[in-house]
Design a protein around this motif. Structure first.
Motif, PDB file in Angstrom:
ATOM      1  N   UNK A  69     -25.331  20.204  -1.596  1.00 30.27           N
ATOM      2  CA  UNK A  69     -25.595  19.527  -2.961  1.00 30.27           C
ATOM      3  C   UNK A  69     -24.892  20.102  -4.168  1.00 30.27           C
ATOM      4  N   UNK A  70     -24.790  21.425  -4.089  1.00 31.94           N
ATOM      5  CA  UNK A  70     -23.984  22.333  -5.164  1.00 31.94           C
ATOM      6  C   UNK A  70     -22.466  21.873  -4.968  1.00 31.94           C
ATOM      7  N   UNK A  71     -22.083  21.813  -3.587  1.00 30.40           N
ATOM      8  CA  UNK A  71     -20.547  21.696  -3.347  1.00 30.40           C
ATOM      9  C   UNK A  71     -20.191  20.180  -3.677  1.00 30.40           C
ATOM     10  N   UNK A  72     -21.163  19.075  -3.460  1.00 32.29           N
ATOM     11  CA  UNK A  72     -20.955  17.779  -3.732  1.00 32.29           C
ATOM     12  C   UNK A  72     -21.263  17.430  -5.283  1.00 32.29           C
ATOM     13  N   UNK A  76     -28.638  16.806  -9.842  1.00 28.38           N
ATOM     14  CA  UNK A  76     -30.105  16.516  -9.852  1.00 28.38           C
ATOM     15  C   UNK A  76     -30.912  16.969  -8.427  1.00 28.38           C
ATOM     16  N   UNK A  77     -30.295  16.803  -7.462  1.00 25.89           N
ATOM     17  CA  UNK A  77     -30.443  17.412  -6.191  1.00 25.89           C
ATOM     18  C   UNK A  77     -30.570  18.902  -5.886  1.00 25.89           C
ATOM     19  N   UNK A  78     -29.848  19.566  -6.675  1.00 25.25           N
ATOM     20  CA  UNK A  78     -29.861  21.032  -6.606  1.00 25.25           C
ATOM     21  C   UNK A  78     -31.085  21.233  -7.424  1.00 25.25           C
ATOM     22  N   UNK A  79     -31.319  20.821  -8.526  1.00 28.23           N
ATOM     23  CA  UNK A  79     -32.560  20.984  -9.431  1.00 28.23           C
ATOM     24  C   UNK A  79     -33.789  20.860  -8.632  1.00 28.23           C
ATOM     25  N   UNK A  99     -20.434  30.237  -6.206  1.00 24.81           N
ATOM     26  CA  UNK A  99     -21.977  31.206  -6.436  1.00 24.81           C
ATOM     27  C   UNK A  99     -22.991  29.925  -7.096  1.00 24.81           C
ATOM     28  N   UNK A 100     -24.296  30.433  -6.893  1.00 22.79           N
ATOM     29  CA  UNK A 100     -25.254  29.667  -7.888  1.00 22.79           C
ATOM     30  C   UNK A 100     -25.655  30.449  -8.742  1.00 22.79           C
ATOM     31  N   UNK A 101     -25.816  29.969 -10.247  1.00 23.78           N
ATOM     32  CA  UNK A 101     -26.489  30.745 -11.399  1.00 23.78           C
ATOM     33  C   UNK A 101     -27.853  29.791 -11.666  1.00 23.78           C
ATOM     34  N   UNK A 102     -28.855  30.621 -11.697  1.00 21.59           N
ATOM     35  CA  UNK A 102     -29.993  30.110 -12.029  1.00 21.59           C
ATOM     36  C   UNK A 102     -30.668  31.038 -13.352  1.00 21.59           C
TER      37      UNK A 102
END
Length: 123
Positions: A69-72, A76-79, A99-102
């Motif tokens: 989902x992040x690469x696309x 909203x889907x990542x959340x 990377x993913x930042x939260x």
């Protein structure tokens, strides 16, 4: 008459004395209420983070869904996926190709007290 010349640089340096204005200024009385509030809020954020990290570590399918989902660029889907792991706090989620930042902050209105930032690299 003989005079002995003594240059000014050979004189000993004057002693450094403490400045009474700075050394005696009063500090405000200690109040730990804000610190305790921050600690309680942070404990909740850390517990929620633990849920998310456990789910990412234990479920390859979940990790794959988040990365896909992040690469696309499906924000909203990542959340939705991150929230489905048990996160109830306010989140600010961003991602890069690496990377993913939260960023988590308390949902109960004490957002100024603390933040927890998680950066997870995947490449």
């Amino acid at each position: 008459m003989y005079y002995f010349y003594q240059p000014a640089t050979s004189l000993p340096a004057p002693p450094i004395l403490p400045n009474p204005v700075y050394s005696q200024r009063p500090f405000p009385p200690i109040n730990t209420a804000q610190l305790k509030l921050s600690v309680r809020s942070m404990k909740k954020l850390v517990a929620e983070t633990s849920l998310l990290l456990n789910k990412l570590a234990d479920s390859s399918a979940f990790a794959y869904q988040v990365m896909t989902a992040a690469q696309q660029s499906k924000q909203k889907e990542v959340e939705r996926l991150i929230k489905s792991a048990g996160i109830t706090s306010k989140t600010a989620i961003t991602y890069t190709p690496d990377s993913l930042h939260i960023e988590l902050s308390p949902a109960d209105g004490t957002a100024g007290c603390c933040h927890l930032i998680i950066v997870l690299r995947w490449q």
